[in-house]
Design a protein around this motif. Structure first.
Motif, PDB file in Angstrom:
ATOM      1  N   VAL A  58     114.255 -51.533 -81.732  1.00 48.53           N
ATOM      2  CA  VAL A  58     113.072 -52.105 -81.217  1.00 48.53           C
ATOM      3  C   VAL A  58     112.296 -51.114 -80.486  1.00 48.53           C
ATOM      4  N   ILE A  59     112.506 -49.987 -80.198  1.00 51.15           N
ATOM      5  CA  ILE A  59     111.876 -48.651 -79.392  1.00 51.15           C
ATOM      6  C   ILE A  59     110.178 -48.482 -80.623  1.00 51.15           C
ATOM      7  N   VAL A  60     110.978 -48.542 -81.515  1.00 52.40           N
ATOM      8  CA  VAL A  60     109.610 -48.056 -83.018  1.00 52.40           C
ATOM      9  C   VAL A  60     108.656 -49.405 -82.934  1.00 52.40           C
ATOM     10  N   PHE A  61     109.306 -50.027 -82.842  1.00 48.67           N
ATOM     11  CA  PHE A  61     108.256 -51.286 -83.900  1.00 48.67           C
ATOM     12  C   PHE A  61     107.982 -51.626 -82.305  1.00 48.67           C
ATOM     13  N   THR A  63     106.241 -49.823 -80.500  1.00 51.46           N
ATOM     14  CA  THR A  63     105.589 -48.172 -79.857  1.00 51.46           C
ATOM     15  C   THR A  63     103.909 -48.888 -80.801  1.00 51.46           C
ATOM     16  N   PHE A  64     104.613 -49.574 -81.893  1.00 53.20           N
ATOM     17  CA  PHE A  64     103.182 -50.081 -82.087  1.00 53.20           C
ATOM     18  C   PHE A  64     102.504 -50.819 -82.414  1.00 53.20           C
ATOM     19  N   LYS A  65     103.402 -52.286 -81.834  1.00 59.43           N
ATOM     20  CA  LYS A  65     103.859 -53.545 -81.429  1.00 59.43           C
ATOM     21  C   LYS A  65     104.075 -54.148 -80.237  1.00 59.43           C
ATOM     22  N   ASN A  66     103.269 -53.723 -79.462  1.00 58.72           N
ATOM     23  CA  ASN A  66     104.533 -54.217 -77.849  1.00 58.72           C
ATOM     24  C   ASN A  66     104.345 -56.135 -77.782  1.00 58.72           C
ATOM     25  N   PHE A  67     105.610 -56.247 -77.520  1.00 53.62           N
ATOM     26  CA  PHE A  67     105.780 -57.379 -77.960  1.00 53.62           C
ATOM     27  C   PHE A  67     106.199 -58.087 -76.422  1.00 53.62           C
ATOM     28  N   LYS A  68     105.824 -59.169 -75.733  1.00 54.40           N
ATOM     29  CA  LYS A  68     106.192 -59.962 -74.619  1.00 54.40           C
ATOM     30  C   LYS A  68     107.901 -59.090 -74.025  1.00 54.40           C
ATOM     31  N   TYR A  69     108.690 -59.420 -74.453  1.00 59.17           N
ATOM     32  CA  TYR A  69     109.563 -59.196 -73.698  1.00 59.17           C
ATOM     33  C   TYR A  69     110.424 -58.170 -74.211  1.00 59.17           C
TER      34      TYR A  69
END
Length: 96
Positions: A58-61, A63-69
């Motif tokens: 989740v942290i890596v994801f 980092t590249f694509k911010n998501f809402k929650y």
């Protein structure tokens, strides 16, 4: 000649000096077991391994694509990991 990951694992200094396992004991062997396809054994070796993998994913994801929650998910996973790590540490050292 095959190289084995076990040949390069670091020994637990805490266990060598004090005779009790630290909160990270078993993590390297658990990753090794996952790489070998032994998923159940990896969980028994280090119960927090899958939630840690999820947390880092989740942290890596994020980092590249911010998501809402993302912050709530990361905080929840971090707390869950802390509970699992501390709980397994206490069980290994004081109940087993």
């Amino acid at each position: 000649m095959m190289l084995y990951i076990e040949d390069y694992m670091l020994p637990c200094l805490n266990k060598k000096l004090f005779g009790i396992e630290c909160m990270g004991c078993g993590m390297q062997r658990s990753v090794s077991l996952i790489l070998q396809g032994h998923f159940t054994e990896a969980f028994y070796m280090y119960p927090a391994i899958y939630t840690l993998i999820l947390l880092f994913g989740v942290i890596v994801f994020n980092t590249f694509k911010n998501f809402k929650y993302a912050n709530k998910i990361i905080l929840t996973l971090a707390i869950l990991n802390a509970i699992i790590i501390i709980g397994s540490f206490l069980i290994k050292n004081f109940i087993d």
